[in-house]
Design an enzyme around this catalytic site. Structure first.
Site, short mmCIF file in Angstrom:
data_model
loop_
_atom_site.label_atom_id
_atom_site.label_comp_id
_atom_site.label_asym_id
_atom_site.label_seq_id
_atom_site.Cartn_x
_atom_site.Cartn_y
_atom_site.Cartn_z
N HIS A 50 39.65 43.02 39.31
CA HIS A 50 38.70 44.67 39.35
C HIS A 50 37.77 44.64 38.43
O HIS A 50 36.98 45.15 38.58
CB HIS A 50 40.26 45.22 37.77
N GLU A 51 37.88 43.49 37.23
CA GLU A 51 36.42 43.51 36.00
C GLU A 51 35.55 42.37 37.31
O GLU A 51 34.89 43.48 36.97
CB GLU A 51 36.84 42.41 35.15
N HIS A 54 33.66 45.46 39.08
CA HIS A 54 32.80 45.78 38.34
C HIS A 54 30.97 44.57 37.83
O HIS A 54 30.12 45.36 38.60
CB HIS A 54 33.23 45.98 36.74
ZN LIG Z 1 37.16 49.18 35.17
#
Ligand SMILES: [Zn+2]
Length: 353
Positions: A50-51, A54
């Site tokens: 998830h990170e 980003h």
């Molecule tokens: Zn996030």
């Protein structure tokens, strides 16, 4: 933190699943615990994915990422600076929950393919649910959650005002946090689920304080973003000529004033090195008259140098890292002046009123 949650939840869920499926899981406790550890690792990996989503988009759109921190219910990619455009912020943000949702779908599909009462099936389903929960929770529209950042980027795009966007998203974030805390209390009073309600309360408190802190930080960063080093540059440079003698330097008392470090210039006025008071005092007495500053100068310390077009946040970041107060403003090898961290702080203070 993610470790403890997953390792303690998995064995319980396994027993749960076997009971509700009406089957007896034909496995041993070591197998259950091993499954817990593997699941923890996969869950940890899911948050990193998830990170990472980003981070990849941030770096691709030109924003450096300093670090990735992991929390109980997600992570935080620390960006080097705030996005310049709402579309950029939207893109960087939305890929995180999308990644979690996609992983959630994958794990659930995988769970369906496996023997329902087996450890892999139960853990795949658990990972699927957790990733979906992660996607949903992070999409709550309160800053600093992803949903809050998306809300901010939308308000920013519509009004053209990033501060207003931050204000709206932070307000919703604080309200969400407060609502969760209240819900935790009601849960405790009416339903008596002590652990569950405490958990809800803790997440609420985290969200509430993060929204408030995130707001202050975001406003500060935006103000730092608005100014350039060039706006605050002071003309004095403290520079000394490279062909000046150590003797002269000492006679003029240059080694014990507020410039801990001084730029050393060549005859054309270009920066060739830097000098500290101690560098000069270390030269033996009998050599001071004949030693020139150029010969004892150390290489230019890039952490002591900023560019006139740098944002003020660069000054603050370097000040944090080096404990230095004065920075040399250098453009194309020429020292234009200095910027003082105190001036930066005073500028921000003046703007707040
Ligand atoms: Zn996030």
């Amino acid at each position: 933190m993610t470790w403890t949650t997953a390792t303690s939840v998995i064995p319980v869920r396994l027993i749960d699943a076997s009971l509700s499926a009406g089957v007896r899981l034909d496995v041993t406790w070591p197998a259950i615990w091993a499954g817990g550890v593997v699941t923890s690792l996969l869950f940890f990996g899911s948050i990193v994915a998830h990170e990472a989503a980003h981070t990849v988009v941030a770096v691709r759109t030109g924003i450096p990422v300093r670090s990735i921190r992991l929390f109980i219910f997600g992570g935080l990619a620390e960006m080097g600076r705030e996005p310049d455009r709402p579309g950029q912020e939207f893109l960087i943000t939305v890929v995180g929950p999308l990644t979690s949702a996609a992983l959630g779908g994958l794990f659930l599909a995988l769970g369906d393919q496996l023997d329902a009462a087996s450890i892999p099936a139960v853990t795949a389903r658990w990972l699927g649910e957790m990733n979906l929960a992660l996607a949903v929770f992070n999409m709550l529209p309160g800053f600093p959650l992803d949903g809050g950042r998306i809300l901010r980027s939308i308000v920013w795009a519509v009004t053209g005002d990033v501060v207003r966007g931050t204000r709206v998203a932070s307000f919703v974030g604080s309200a969400l946090g407060a609502a969760l805390m209240a819900f935790g209390l009601i849960q405790f009073l009416l339903l008596g689920g002590a652990v569950q309600s405490l958990w809800t309360g803790v997440i609420g408190w985290f969200l509430w304080s993060a929204a408030r802190g995130g707001y202050r930080d975001a406003i500060l960063r935006q103000q730092l973003h608005r100014y350039r080093v060039r706006d605050l540059v002071r003309p004095e440079t403290g520079a000394v000529p490279g062909d000046g003698s150590v003797q002269e330097f000492i006679e003029r008392g240059l080694y014990h004033d507020r410039f801990g470090l001084r730029p050393v210039l060549d005859s054309a006025g270009k920066l060739i090195g830097m000098l500290e008071g101690d560098d000069v005092r270390d030269v033996p007495l009998e050599e001071r008259l004949y030693t020139v500053l150029r010969d004892i100068a150390r290489p230019v310390d890039l952490m002591a140098v900023v560019a006139p077009d740098d944002q003020l946040s660069v000054v603050i970041d370097k000040a944090y890292e080096t404990d230095r107060r004065l920075f040399f403003v250098v453009e194309e090898g020429r020292v234009l002046g200095t910027v003082d961290t105190v001036d930066v702080v005073n500028t921000l203070r003046a703007r707040k009123r």
